[in-house]
Enzyme design. Sequence first.
Site, PDB file in Angstrom:
ATOM      1  N   THR A   1       1.929  50.258 -34.094  1.00  0.00           N
ATOM      2  CA  THR A   1       0.551  50.648 -33.423  1.00  0.00           C
ATOM      3  C   THR A   1       0.872  51.602 -32.390  1.00  0.00           C
ATOM      4  O   THR A   1       0.334  52.567 -32.051  1.00  0.00           O
ATOM      5  CB  THR A   1      -0.018  49.292 -33.048  1.00  0.00           C
ATOM      6  OG1 THR A   1      -0.139  48.629 -34.403  1.00  0.00           O
ATOM      7  CG2 THR A   1      -1.488  49.589 -32.373  1.00  0.00           C
TER       8      THR A   1
ATOM      9  N   CYS B   1     -10.990  41.131 -43.345  1.00  0.00           N
ATOM     10  CA  CYS B   1     -12.013  40.509 -42.709  1.00  0.00           C
ATOM     11  C   CYS B   1     -12.015  40.757 -40.991  1.00  0.00           C
ATOM     12  O   CYS B   1     -10.890  40.407 -40.571  1.00  0.00           O
ATOM     13  CB  CYS B   1     -12.075  38.888 -43.181  1.00  0.00           C
ATOM     14  SG  CYS B   1     -13.291  37.963 -42.276  1.00  0.00           S
TER      15      CYS B   1
HETATM   16  N1  PLP Z   1       1.427  51.669 -39.659  1.00  0.00           N
HETATM   17  C1  PLP Z   1       1.248  50.953 -40.973  1.00  0.00           C
HETATM   18  C2  PLP Z   1       1.546  51.984 -42.209  1.00  0.00           C
HETATM   19  C3  PLP Z   1       1.379  49.608 -40.948  1.00  0.00           C
HETATM   20  O1  PLP Z   1       1.455  49.088 -42.215  1.00  0.00           O
HETATM   21  C4  PLP Z   1       1.340  48.992 -39.932  1.00  0.00           C
HETATM   22  C5  PLP Z   1       1.479  47.409 -39.776  1.00  0.00           C
HETATM   23  O2  PLP Z   1       0.730  46.676 -40.876  1.00  0.00           O
HETATM   24  C6  PLP Z   1       1.371  49.540 -38.567  1.00  0.00           C
HETATM   25  C7  PLP Z   1       1.454  50.836 -38.725  1.00  0.00           C
HETATM   26  C8  PLP Z   1       1.470  48.956 -37.150  1.00  0.00           C
HETATM   27  O3  PLP Z   1       2.624  48.304 -37.053  1.00  0.00           O
HETATM   28  P1  PLP Z   1       3.072  47.085 -36.257  1.00  0.00           P
HETATM   29  O4  PLP Z   1       2.582  45.916 -36.659  1.00  0.00           O
HETATM   30  O5  PLP Z   1       4.433  47.299 -35.681  1.00  0.00           O
HETATM   31  O6  PLP Z   1       1.854  47.421 -34.889  1.00  0.00           O
END
Ligand code: PLP
Length: 375
Positions: free
Chosen positions: A72, A317
Amino acid sequence: MTAPIYMDYNATAPIRTSVIDAVTDAMRVVGNPSSVHAAGRSARKLVEEARTKVAALAGCRIRDVTFCSGGTEANNAAIRGAGAASVIVSAIEHDSALAAAKLAGVPMFVCGVDSDGVINQDQLRALLAESPSPALVSVMLANNETGVIQPVQEIAQIVHEFGACLHTDAVQAAGKINIDFNALGADYLTLSSHKLGGPQGVGAIITAPTAPLAPLIAGGGQELARRSGTENVAGIVGFGVAALEAMDDLGEVPRIAAMRDRFEAAVSDHTNTACIIGRAVPRTPNTSCVAMPGVKGETQVMHFDLNGICLSSGSACSSGKVKVSHVLSAMGYDEETAYASIRVSLGRMTQDSDVNALITAWKSLYGRTTDRPIA
Ligand code: PLP
């Protein structure tokens, strides 16, 4: 009580025993990696060893790896820190990329995908032609819901023709397909440790040597001033171990793909009403997104849970309301199908017997509910 069968690797992968050991050892090391004394140097050594391992996974230079708190943050760092005059995101990006694009403070454009979930390159060209320059384009390498892989190399060529930069979120690709940052031609790439069997809360943003990156988090100037804050030494060590092992695990890909394909073959042999999403195009080997007509995803998740199987529904959800998947909507699926989808994501611990249990549970739910109004 037997342990549940875990088939939600795209949400998070089970942490590796070797990672737990390495993290535990690292937590015993006293020292701030920025301190110049012996204790600090010990901590710094651990961070730099991990950086070498993550660079090997990404196929990039060691100095181009910036550690941060996860996928993220890395998506936010690239999309908001590239200094672009506009941002173009694909319609199927992870929420963290879509939200970052909205916060970037420059005009934002969304590029559609076809019915297989592959980016529309003509629309991308048109958007690049009309958006303020230089643009930052964000297109993920593999999708978290469907596993569909984007032709990032081709996309990079188009993006660079227009003098724009490309960010690719490789969170779901790492450890499932080979990643070569240089060959992909992207300017920024996102990684997350916990999808590889590393700890949660740690990740990396990879930057090409020429790619600007204004820090999202400013402070003491750690990570070459790209991301301030005392490094999460133990987490980074665990990420490094997971990165190396995930590369070794690529040898497991044919086994995992065969199990995923066996599940999908069992579904389509059983009925021609189920819809296997993204099946016609290259996907990550572990992911299957399947709609069972007439049965809501959450009902299916509960049914599998009662049968000792952990997996996800395509819809999410939030604030007590079920939201249809923006990925399936962008692919043109109607609400009924999108609401009826589940995501099965396998991994290194999955066994053939687990897939047998999945198939049995899927057929038993289908047999009970088909031809009834939506549950
Ligand atoms: N990008 C993608 C494609 C993801 O699947 C996820 C998590 O589900 C993230 C980014 C976010 O990663 P993190 O959980 O390390 O913040």
